[in-house]
Design an enzyme around this catalytic site. Structure first.
Site, PDB file in Angstrom:
ATOM      1  N   HIS A   1      44.152  31.103  50.667  1.00  0.00           N
ATOM      2  CA  HIS A   1      43.367  31.470  49.336  1.00  0.00           C
ATOM      3  C   HIS A   1      43.506  32.351  48.509  1.00  0.00           C
ATOM      4  CE1 HIS A   1      40.452  28.906  46.645  1.00  0.00           C
ATOM      5  NE2 HIS A   1      39.965  28.644  47.253  1.00  0.00           N
TER       6      HIS A   1
ATOM      7  N   ASP B   1      48.548  33.741  42.676  1.00  0.00           N
ATOM      8  CA  ASP B   1      48.278  35.323  42.830  1.00  0.00           C
ATOM      9  C   ASP B   1      49.062  36.443  42.942  1.00  0.00           C
ATOM     10  OD1 ASP B   1      45.684  34.935  43.741  1.00  0.00           O
ATOM     11  OD2 ASP B   1      45.937  33.665  45.352  1.00  0.00           O
TER      12      ASP B   1
ATOM     13  N   HIS C   1      51.943  25.784  45.865  1.00  0.00           N
ATOM     14  CA  HIS C   1      50.577  25.268  45.320  1.00  0.00           C
ATOM     15  C   HIS C   1      50.342  23.999  45.806  1.00  0.00           C
ATOM     16  CE1 HIS C   1      46.551  24.924  43.148  1.00  0.00           C
ATOM     17  NE2 HIS C   1      47.129  26.120  43.232  1.00  0.00           N
TER      18      HIS C   1
HETATM   19  N1  CMC Z   1      56.906  30.294  51.273  1.00  0.00           N
HETATM   20  C1  CMC Z   1      57.230  29.378  52.236  1.00  0.00           C
HETATM   21  N2  CMC Z   1      57.173  28.635  51.996  1.00  0.00           N
HETATM   22  C2  CMC Z   1      56.519  27.783  51.507  1.00  0.00           C
HETATM   23  C3  CMC Z   1      55.648  28.395  50.867  1.00  0.00           C
HETATM   24  C4  CMC Z   1      55.549  29.729  50.313  1.00  0.00           C
HETATM   25  N3  CMC Z   1      54.392  30.213  49.885  1.00  0.00           N
HETATM   26  N4  CMC Z   1      54.723  27.034  50.854  1.00  0.00           N
HETATM   27  C5  CMC Z   1      54.732  26.222  50.780  1.00  0.00           C
HETATM   28  N5  CMC Z   1      56.518  26.539  51.760  1.00  0.00           N
HETATM   29  C6  CMC Z   1      56.789  25.631  51.634  1.00  0.00           C
HETATM   30  C7  CMC Z   1      56.239  24.988  53.375  1.00  0.00           C
HETATM   31  O1  CMC Z   1      56.672  26.040  54.396  1.00  0.00           O
HETATM   32  C8  CMC Z   1      57.022  23.988  53.725  1.00  0.00           C
HETATM   33  O2  CMC Z   1      57.984  23.107  53.463  1.00  0.00           O
HETATM   34  P1  CMC Z   1      58.450  22.075  54.938  1.00  0.00           P
HETATM   35  O3  CMC Z   1      58.567  20.774  54.454  1.00  0.00           O
HETATM   36  O4  CMC Z   1      59.830  22.695  55.076  1.00  0.00           O
HETATM   37  O5  CMC Z   1      57.587  23.090  56.216  1.00  0.00           O
HETATM   38  C9  CMC Z   1      56.486  23.213  52.396  1.00  0.00           C
HETATM   39  O6  CMC Z   1      56.689  24.435  51.556  1.00  0.00           O
HETATM   40  C10 CMC Z   1      55.297  22.689  51.491  1.00  0.00           C
HETATM   41  O7  CMC Z   1      54.058  22.985  52.444  1.00  0.00           O
HETATM   42  P2  CMC Z   1      52.681  22.986  52.681  1.00  0.00           P
HETATM   43  O8  CMC Z   1      52.209  23.921  52.845  1.00  0.00           O
HETATM   44  O9  CMC Z   1      52.953  21.320  53.052  1.00  0.00           O
HETATM   45  O10 CMC Z   1      52.288  22.840  50.654  1.00  0.00           O
HETATM   46  P3  CMC Z   1      51.040  22.706  50.569  1.00  0.00           P
HETATM   47  O11 CMC Z   1      50.317  21.945  49.733  1.00  0.00           O
HETATM   48  O12 CMC Z   1      50.231  22.620  51.609  1.00  0.00           O
HETATM   49  O13 CMC Z   1      51.197  24.519  50.140  1.00  0.00           O
HETATM   50  C11 CMC Z   1      49.369  26.566  49.414  1.00  0.00           C
HETATM   51  C12 CMC Z   1      49.781  24.733  49.453  1.00  0.00           C
HETATM   52  C13 CMC Z   1      49.351  27.051  49.070  1.00  0.00           C
HETATM   53  C14 CMC Z   1      48.890  26.360  51.004  1.00  0.00           C
HETATM   54  C15 CMC Z   1      50.949  26.711  50.555  1.00  0.00           C
HETATM   55  O14 CMC Z   1      51.764  26.890  49.102  1.00  0.00           O
HETATM   56  C16 CMC Z   1      51.015  28.291  50.845  1.00  0.00           C
HETATM   57  O15 CMC Z   1      51.316  28.753  51.755  1.00  0.00           O
HETATM   58  N6  CMC Z   1      51.469  29.968  49.781  1.00  0.00           N
HETATM   59  C17 CMC Z   1      51.352  31.353  50.526  1.00  0.00           C
HETATM   60  C18 CMC Z   1      49.801  31.299  49.816  1.00  0.00           C
HETATM   61  C19 CMC Z   1      49.420  31.138  48.522  1.00  0.00           C
HETATM   62  O16 CMC Z   1      50.217  31.954  47.628  1.00  0.00           O
HETATM   63  N7  CMC Z   1      48.187  31.082  48.674  1.00  0.00           N
HETATM   64  C20 CMC Z   1      47.549  30.886  47.191  1.00  0.00           C
HETATM   65  C21 CMC Z   1      46.929  29.747  46.461  1.00  0.00           C
HETATM   66  S1  CMC Z   1      46.638  29.349  44.547  1.00  0.00           S
HETATM   67  C22 CMC Z   1      45.539  30.182  44.157  1.00  0.00           C
HETATM   68  C23 CMC Z   1      44.814  30.231  45.845  1.00  0.00           C
HETATM   69  O17 CMC Z   1      44.098  29.104  45.590  1.00  0.00           O
HETATM   70  O18 CMC Z   1      43.252  30.845  45.833  1.00  0.00           O
END
Ligand code: CMC
Length: 375
Positions: free
Chosen positions: A221, A311, A260
């Site tokens: 987050h 971010d 996201h």
């Molecule tokens: N880098 C590499 N792979 C990723 C990333 C990333 N940043 N984000 C998603 N994926 C991949 C993930 O590994 C998965 O792949 P697979 O299906 O092969 O396992 C697929 O994309 C779907 O990911 P998910 O975790 O199910 O998607 P989500 O909706 O839960 O994720 C998220 C959202 C923000 C947690 C994720 O994109 C992430 O971890 N991003 C990096 C952390 C980040 O930048 N956070 C800030 C978010 S925006 C500001 C805020 O909310 O504060």
């Protein structure tokens, strides 16, 4: 018995109705109370946006002046909270310090945080005081004395002054104002949800915001922007972006600042901050971070189809403004507290205890074994 499907991470679950913020994840639009974030970032100030989130409409000139003045009057940190901050052990992180200070504030100002639809005074107090709390903690750990108050400064200018110890240029202040506007709210993100869950038990405003700060701290987050800067510092040069990303992806690591839950296209806040990253870089004659970030976007999109989120570019802007990396997430809280408090007020006004259920996957008929007979 047919099993109810479990929505892990509450993905796509509509948990409540809200008038505060709308995200169009397909079009990449973000709306606060009916207004597009792009227009607010172009034309308004953080004070106007805070008013908008709390009252549901943009302020008149007189209303804005009144709010601005009120925020100025509420900036001082109580002595008891300063002492609490000073008692924290060396090595305490700024987010831990902020969470502790907000929790302590409830003991020093109990009347401000009482539950009820009229706690707007508490909301204003929290928005006004958070920057000074962070400054107090940061300066103390560096062996510096607290900065004198500057009632002449706008909220954004004051934030910049408190976190860097100096007045920024006009462009620096505007960059800070835009960053504060962009982070002010984001519908039911994890920290806002945490705040609303706490408020829905009829707990007080300060407890709700303490919950929110704890949720924001995590690297998935608010903690992501600090990790982005860590990555940029490790990469150093544009030609190293490709191998570093490839290595990380091969280890199935996440690249912070990308992806996201709601946006399926580029986060509109990232688009605006990308422009500011370039502008501030040009003003300071230092486009190092901007160039690395652009290359990072290209490689991550090609390899994973992921777009940048808010971010990704914020850290590069803050860094060029002179803000230390570990204050990036506290700075996120400085802005988001306006949205958190707006959501808590909305929750109080139409309260329903938030209490989902879990599908139990354990056994139900284990024979009880007395303590002295357990292996
Ligand atoms: N880098 C590499 N792979 C990723 C990333 C990333 N940043 N984000 C998603 N994926 C991949 C993930 O590994 C998965 O792949 P697979 O299906 O092969 O396992 C697929 O994309 C779907 O990911 P998910 O975790 O199910 O998607 P989500 O909706 O839960 O994720 C998220 C959202 C923000 C947690 C994720 O994109 C992430 O971890 N991003 C990096 C952390 C980040 O930048 N956070 C800030 C978010 S925006 C500001 C805020 O909310 O504060």
């Amino acid at each position: 018995m047919t099993a109810v499907p479990v929505q892990r991470g509450l993905e796509d679950v509509v948990a409540l109705e809200s008038k505060i913020c709308f995200i169009d994840g397909k079009q990449g639009r973000l709306i606060y109370e009916g207004y597009d974030i792009r227009e607010l970032a172009e034309r308004s100030t953080f004070e106007e946006v805070a008013y908008l989130l709390w009252y549901g409409r943009l302020p008149t000139e007189a209303q804005l002046e009144e709010l601005t003045e009120r925020l100025r009057q509420l900036r001082a940190v109580p002595e008891g909270v300063i002492e609490t901050l000073h008692d924290l052990p060396t090595g305490t992180t700024p987010m831990d310090a902020l969470r502790t200070a907000v929790s302590a504030l409830a003991s020093f100002e109990p009347e401000e945080g009482r539950p009820g639809a009229t706690s707007i005074g508490g909301a204003q107090r929290l928005v006004a005081v958070l920057p000074a709390i962070i400054s107090e903690f940061d300066r103390r750990r560096r062996g510096r004395s607290a900065l004198p108050e500057r009632p002449d400064l706008s909220h954004a200018a004051n934030v910049l002054y408190l976190l860097t110890g100096r007045e920024g240029s006009e462009m620096d202040v505007r960059a800070m104002d835009v960053a504060l506007i962009l982070h002010a709210d984001h519908e039911l993100n994890a920290s806002t949800f945490a705040a609303r869950v706490t408020a829905s038990t009829l707990s007080d405003l300060y407890s709700a915001i303490t919950s929110a700060i704890g949720a924001l701290k995590g690297p998935l987050h608010g903690g992501a922007n600090e990790r982005v800067m860590e990555l940029l510092r490790a990469i150093q040069t544009v030609d190293r972006v490709e191998p570093v990303v490839q290595e990380k992806l091969a280890r199935h690591e996440r690249i912070m600042g990308f992806g996201h839950r709601v946006y399926k296209v580029e986060d509109p806040r990232a688009t605006i901050l990308r422009t500011w990253s370039r502008r501030i870089g040009e003003e300071k004659g230092d486009l190092r971070w901007y160039d690395l970030l652009q290359k990072l976007c290209e490689v991550v999109h090609r390899e994973k189809g992921l777009y940048p989120n808010v971010d990704l570019f914020s850290g590069s802007v803050y860094s060029l403004l002179g803000i230390p990396d570990d204050l990036f997430t506290p700075l996120f809280a400085v802005s988001r507290v306006s949205g958190w408090t707006a959501h808590v007020l909305e929750e109080y006004a139409d309260l329903r205890l938030i209490r989902p259920t879990a599908r139990y996957t354990g056994p139900t008929d284990l024979p009880y074994v007395p303590l002295d007979r357990r292996a």
